[in-house]
Scaffold this motif. Structure first.
Motif, PDB file in Angstrom:
ATOM      1  N   HIS A 148     -12.726  -2.585   5.631  1.00 18.96           N
ATOM      2  CA  HIS A 148     -12.157  -1.418   4.937  1.00 18.96           C
ATOM      3  C   HIS A 148     -10.684  -1.254   5.313  1.00 18.96           C
ATOM      4  N   ILE A 149     -10.376  -1.434   6.591  1.00 17.95           N
ATOM      5  CA  ILE A 149      -8.988  -1.331   7.037  1.00 17.95           C
ATOM      6  C   ILE A 149      -8.125  -2.369   6.323  1.00 17.95           C
ATOM      7  N   HIS A 150      -8.587  -3.607   6.321  1.00 18.82           N
ATOM      8  CA  HIS A 150      -7.797  -4.683   5.718  1.00 18.82           C
ATOM      9  C   HIS A 150      -7.635  -4.472   4.211  1.00 18.82           C
ATOM     10  N   ALA A 151      -8.703  -4.031   3.543  1.00 17.78           N
ATOM     11  CA  ALA A 151      -8.643  -3.841   2.090  1.00 17.78           C
ATOM     12  C   ALA A 151      -7.704  -2.697   1.701  1.00 17.78           C
ATOM     13  N   ALA A 152      -7.544  -1.719   2.593  1.00 16.19           N
ATOM     14  CA  ALA A 152      -6.702  -0.557   2.285  1.00 16.19           C
ATOM     15  C   ALA A 152      -5.223  -0.808   2.528  1.00 16.19           C
ATOM     16  N   LEU A 153      -4.886  -1.953   3.114  1.00 11.62           N
ATOM     17  CA  LEU A 153      -3.487  -2.216   3.457  1.00 11.62           C
ATOM     18  C   LEU A 153      -2.606  -2.349   2.210  1.00 11.62           C
ATOM     19  N   PRO A 154      -1.408  -1.775   2.247  1.00 13.01           N
ATOM     20  CA  PRO A 154      -0.481  -1.914   1.121  1.00 13.01           C
ATOM     21  C   PRO A 154       0.351  -3.196   1.195  1.00 13.01           C
ATOM     22  N   ASN A 155       0.164  -3.970   2.263  1.00 12.50           N
ATOM     23  CA  ASN A 155       0.964  -5.175   2.494  1.00 12.50           C
ATOM     24  C   ASN A 155       0.091  -6.413   2.282  1.00 12.50           C
ATOM     25  N   PRO A 156       0.237  -7.121   1.151  1.00  8.98           N
ATOM     26  CA  PRO A 156      -0.631  -8.276   0.869  1.00  8.98           C
ATOM     27  C   PRO A 156      -0.429  -9.443   1.835  1.00  8.98           C
ATOM     28  N   VAL A 157       0.779  -9.580   2.379  1.00  9.53           N
ATOM     29  CA  VAL A 157       1.017 -10.660   3.340  1.00  9.53           C
ATOM     30  C   VAL A 157       0.221 -10.402   4.615  1.00  9.53           C
ATOM     31  N   LEU A 158       0.240  -9.173   5.093  1.00 12.54           N
ATOM     32  CA  LEU A 158      -0.529  -8.815   6.282  1.00 12.54           C
ATOM     33  C   LEU A 158      -2.020  -8.966   6.013  1.00 12.54           C
TER      34      LEU A 158
END
Length: 228
Positions: A148-158
Motif C-alpha cells: 500500500h505504501i509503495h502503490a501510494a507513492l507519487p514518485n514512479p522511479v522510487l
C-alpha cells in the motif's frame, strides 16, 4: 491479452500472459520457503507442477531471475538463490534510505491522513494475527501494508526501485516471521509509529521512524541468520 470476463460474460478485461502468472506462483513458493534455498529448478518438473508448457515456464524463470530469487549458471542450472548475510546486507542498506524517503513523501502528500487510515487497518491485522500466533497471516498483513505504501507513492522511479528490492527482501522477512517473534513484535510497534508520523504530516519524523524500523529489522534478522 484481452478477453471477455468469464464471470460476467461482458466487457474486455486485461489478462496477464501465463508466464507472469507462473512467475507469481513461483515467487510465492520461494519467498515462503516451499522451494528451499539452493534447490535446483528442473523445467520438466516445474511444467508438471504448474500445469504449463515449457515456453511460459521459461518466461516465468526469466522474470523470477530478474527479481533476484533464482540464479542461473552454466552447468549448474537454475537454482533458488541462497539466503545469506551478505545478500541481506546488500538489500537492507538500500532499503533503509529508500523506505524512509517513501514514508516521508507520504507524510507530505495532500491525502496523508487517508493514507494513514488505510495503513492503520493493515497494522491492526498484523496485531490480531500475531496475538493469535498466526505468523504467516501477520506476514501477509505486513506485505499488504508495504504494498500500500509503495502503490501510494507519487514518485514512479522510487516505486520501481522499491519494487526491485521488495521481493528478495520478503524472503528474509518471512524467514524472520517464522523464527524470530521478537522481531515481529518490534515491526508491529514500529509500523504503528510510522503510520502515526504519516498521519501527522511530519515527513522528517516519518523518515526517522522508518529508517529505524528497517535498520532494526535488518540487525535482528542478521543476528538470527548468523545463529542459524
Amino acid at each position: 491479452m484481452f478477453t471477455d470476463d468469464p464471470a460476467t460474460g461482458a466487457g474486455p478485461i486485461d489478462r496477464q500472459p501465463i508466464g507472469f502468472d507462473v512467475a507469481g506462483r513461483l515467487e510465492r513458493e520461494i519467498i515462503r520457503g516451499d522451494l528451499a534455498p539452493g534447490a535446483k529448478l528442473v523445467e520438466t518438473e516445474l511444467s508438471a507442477r504448474y500445469g504449463v508448457s515449457r515456453s511460459p515456464l521459461r518466461e516465468a524463470l526469466q522474470i523470477v531471475e530478474a527479481s533476484g530469487l533464482v540464479t542461473r549458471r552454466p552447468r549448474y542450472g537454475v537454482r533458488v538463490a541462497e539466503l545469506s548475510v551478505a545478500n541481506l546486507d546488500d538489500i537492507s542498506i538500500c532499503r533503509v534510505s529508500l523506505e524512509a524517503t517513501a514514508a516521508g513523501l507520504l507524510a507530505s502528500a495532500p491525502d496523508h491522513r487517508a493514507i494513514a487510515g488505510a495503513l492503520d487497518l493493515h497494522v491492526e491485522h498484523m496485531r490480531t494475527a500475531f496475538a493469535a500466533g498466526d505468523f504467516p497471516g501477520c506476514f501477509e498483513a505486513n506485505v499488504r501494508l508495504t504494498d500500500h505504501i509503495h502503490a501510494a507513492l507519487p514518485n514512479p522511479v522510487l516505486q520501481k526501485l522499491l519494487g526491485q528490492l521488495n521481493k528478495p527482501a520478503l524472503r528474509y522477512r518471512y524467514w524472520a516471521y517464522l523464527r524470530a517473534p521478537e522481531t515481529v513484535r518490534m515491526l508491529i510497534g514500529s509500523n504503528e509509529q510510522m503510520t502515526d508520523a504519516i498521519r501527522s504530516g511530519d515527513g522528517s519524523r516519518a523518515e526517522t521512524v522508518t529508517s529505524g524500523l528497517v535498520y532494526d529489522a535488518w540487525r535482528q534478522v542478521r543476528a538470527a541468520l548468523l545463529e542459524a
